[in-house]
Write a protein that holds these residues in place. Structure first.
Motif, PDB file in Angstrom:
ATOM      1  N   PRO A   6      50.493  42.473  44.688  1.00 10.52           N
ATOM      2  CA  PRO A   6      51.232  43.312  45.630  1.00 10.52           C
ATOM      3  C   PRO A   6      52.123  42.526  46.576  1.00 10.52           C
ATOM      4  N   HIS A   7      51.945  41.203  46.632  1.00  9.77           N
ATOM      5  CA  HIS A   7      52.719  40.374  47.554  1.00  9.77           C
ATOM      6  C   HIS A   7      54.033  39.891  46.953  1.00  9.77           C
ATOM      7  N   TYR A   8      53.990  39.426  45.729  1.00  7.40           N
ATOM      8  CA  TYR A   8      55.142  38.765  45.119  1.00  7.40           C
ATOM      9  C   TYR A   8      55.685  39.490  43.896  1.00  7.40           C
ATOM     10  N   GLY A   9      55.168  40.670  43.624  1.00  2.00           N
ATOM     11  CA  GLY A   9      55.618  41.421  42.472  1.00  2.00           C
ATOM     12  C   GLY A   9      54.794  41.095  41.234  1.00  2.00           C
ATOM     13  N   THR A  10      54.946  41.909  40.206  1.00  2.00           N
ATOM     14  CA  THR A  10      54.186  41.753  38.970  1.00  2.00           C
ATOM     15  C   THR A  10      55.139  41.529  37.808  1.00  2.00           C
ATOM     16  N   PRO A  11      55.063  40.373  37.144  1.00  2.00           N
ATOM     17  CA  PRO A  11      55.923  40.155  35.970  1.00  2.00           C
ATOM     18  C   PRO A  11      55.626  41.194  34.897  1.00  2.00           C
ATOM     19  N   ARG A  12      56.655  41.751  34.305  1.00  2.00           N
ATOM     20  CA  ARG A  12      56.453  42.761  33.276  1.00  2.00           C
ATOM     21  C   ARG A  12      56.197  42.115  31.920  1.00  2.00           C
ATOM     22  N   ASN A  13      55.256  42.696  31.200  1.00  2.00           N
ATOM     23  CA  ASN A  13      54.903  42.250  29.857  1.00  2.00           C
ATOM     24  C   ASN A  13      56.151  42.257  28.965  1.00  2.00           C
ATOM     25  N   PRO A  14      56.331  41.245  28.109  1.00  2.00           N
ATOM     26  CA  PRO A  14      57.525  41.231  27.263  1.00  2.00           C
ATOM     27  C   PRO A  14      57.572  42.377  26.256  1.00  2.00           C
ATOM     28  N   TYR A  15      56.430  42.988  25.961  1.00  2.00           N
ATOM     29  CA  TYR A  15      56.418  44.125  25.044  1.00  2.00           C
ATOM     30  C   TYR A  15      56.753  45.400  25.812  1.00  2.00           C
ATOM     31  N   ASP A  16      57.675  46.169  25.327  1.00  2.00           N
ATOM     32  CA  ASP A  16      58.031  47.448  25.943  1.00  2.00           C
ATOM     33  C   ASP A  16      58.362  47.262  27.421  1.00  2.00           C
ATOM     34  N   ARG A  17      59.257  46.318  27.680  1.00  3.91           N
ATOM     35  CA  ARG A  17      59.537  45.956  29.074  1.00  3.91           C
ATOM     36  C   ARG A  17      60.152  47.107  29.867  1.00  3.91           C
TER      37      ARG A  17
END
Length: 447
Positions: free
Chosen positions: A133-144
């Motif tokens: 919640p502090h720095y954001g969440t990287p999105r999974n490369p699948y179904d971005r």
């Protein structure tokens, strides 16, 4: 850009690439405004990376070449790197640069690796989901487009590899933190026997379960990084799959599989059998007693609270509430509970080692589901139930101090699924060799 360490090393050797060009390619991926760079490297590219690459190229011209010379590697944000602030994905750590490298970092540096930067992670590594919640969440490369979780806690580490921001990543693994994001993102994740790599200079989660692992595109890449981290030679090559005794565990580890994972796992077992592996169902009694170690957060919560107590007393409101609630489970424990769990764990580790003596490796799904959408976990009930499901299988290796490996086994283009292999305590090189054989057997299935 090369996608494996060996292909990059060939390019470096024949002069078609140098350390600076490899780093530049990574930085371009990180800087892509439409990519995940700002969430994978929330504190930017390392200020020292450019100089490291230049130095690597100069040394190569002089014939000084280490095992990882010029190879760009990302660093999970809980390792001390001299001159960098170690935040561990949190807001409560002091903004003081580390005065020296953690041993794991020093070994990478001595081997010639170029340290690209510090990757995002679950706060204090206390979740298998990967949301920060502090720095954001990287999105999974699948179904971005829909935005799926990357898995955690080494979330940024996994995406740094899938997106070509690094050729390998180092992370920690306390209950699956290298293997879960590797499985959900479609790459390889390795958790060594805990004592294999020093833990000094790393923000701890659990002194009993923590280990230093790595993530990369192939098993051979992980073996190359592990060899540097551990100080041992990598395996000479893949094991012979024909005749290997592979155990398929019975019980709860096979429960709750999604249809996608169940189908991929069944197909994978058929392929391994067709390649000559001897598969048999096995019940491990030691696994059935692991609930003895999990009451009120178990050893992890107790050891986390011992480290976090002062920070929580002064800055509890700045923690991720979901992480804080898990640490505070330790409030329901006493010293006798902790001592009993330590003794019980030692008994179960001894029993598990004896049980595994009859097989070469255990194979099971790394996690029983494919990556859900980030938005699906907005409420605490969904978050914590998913977290438990993701941790369930991988955590066995940490609780019993085994080595473990997750290898992708899905068809390219489908939702990523990982096949996990467990090996006996201390059998790391052997497990990596078996992993190379399994990876090769599955390669044409994944086209």
């Amino acid at each position: 850009m090369a996608t494996t360490i060996s292909s990059a090393q060939r390019q470096l050797a024949d002069g078609s690439a140098n350390a600076l060009s490899l780093l530049t390619s990574c930085v371009e991926r990180i800087s892509d405004p439409g990519g995940e760079g700002s969430r994978v490297f929330p504190h930017g590219v390392s200020m020292a990376a450019h100089k490291q690459a230049q130095s690597s190229d100069m040394l190569r011209e002089q014939g000084v070449i280490g095992p990882l010379s010029g190879i760009p590697i990302s660093v999970k944000d809980l390792f001390d790197v001299q001159g960098d602030v170690t935040r561990a994905g949190a807001r409560v750590m002091p903004e003081q640069p580390a005065v020296q490298d953690a041993p794991a970092i020093a070994r990478l540096r001595a081997a010639g690796a170029v340290l690209v930067g510090r990757t995002n992670m679950t706060e204090f590594a206390y979740s298998g989901v990967g949301i920060n919640p502090h720095y954001g969440t990287p999105r999974n490369p699948y179904d971005r487009q829909s935005g799926r979780i990357p898995g955690g806690s080494s979330s940024g580490a996994a995406v740094s590899v899938t997106d070509g921001m690094a050729l390998a990543a180092i992370g920690s693994d306390t209950g699956g933190s290298c293997r879960i994001p590797a499985a959900l993102c479609g790459i390889v994740g390795f958790k060594p026997t805990a004592s294999r790599v020093p833990l000094d200079g790393i923000v701890p989660l659990s002194s009993s379960y923590d280990s230093v692992g790595c993530l990369a595109n192939t098993v051979a890449c992980c073996a190359a990084v592990d060899a540097v981290l551990s100080g041992e030679a990598p395996p000479h090559g893949a094991a012979q799959l024909a005749g290997l005794r592979l155990a398929i565990p019975t019980g709860i580890v096979m429960d709750g599989m999604s249809s996608e994972v169940a189908e991929v796992f069944s197909r994978t077992l058929r392929r391994l059998s067709a390649s000559g592996a001897q598969l048999r169902d096995v019940t491990f009694d030691s696994w059935n007693s692991l609930t003895d170690l999990g009451a009120n957060g178990g050893l992890v919560a107790a050891e986390a609270m011992a480290w976090h107590a002062e920070l929580i007393a002064s800055q509890a409101d700045r923690y991720d509430p979901r992480v804080l609630s898990r640490i505070r489970l330790a409030d329901e424990q006493g010293a006798p509970d902790y001592v009993r769990m330590l003794r019980r764990r030692a008994e179960l580790c001894h029993r598990a080692d004896a049980e595994l003596a009859e097989v070469d490796a255990v194979v099971l799904p790394t996690v029983p589901i494919v990556a859900p959408g980030i938005h699906e976990l907005d409420n605490d009930a969904a978050f914590f139930s998913t977290n438990r499901l993701l941790l369930r299988n991988p955590a066995i290796a940490n609780m019993l101090d085994l080595c473990a490996l997750s290898v992708p086994c899905h068809v390219l283009g489908d939702a990523p699924v990982g096949l996990m292999l467990f090996g006996r305590h201390g059998s790391d090189r052997r497990l990596l060799a078996i992993g190379m054989a399994v990876e090769a057997a599955l390669r044409h299935e994944r086209r």
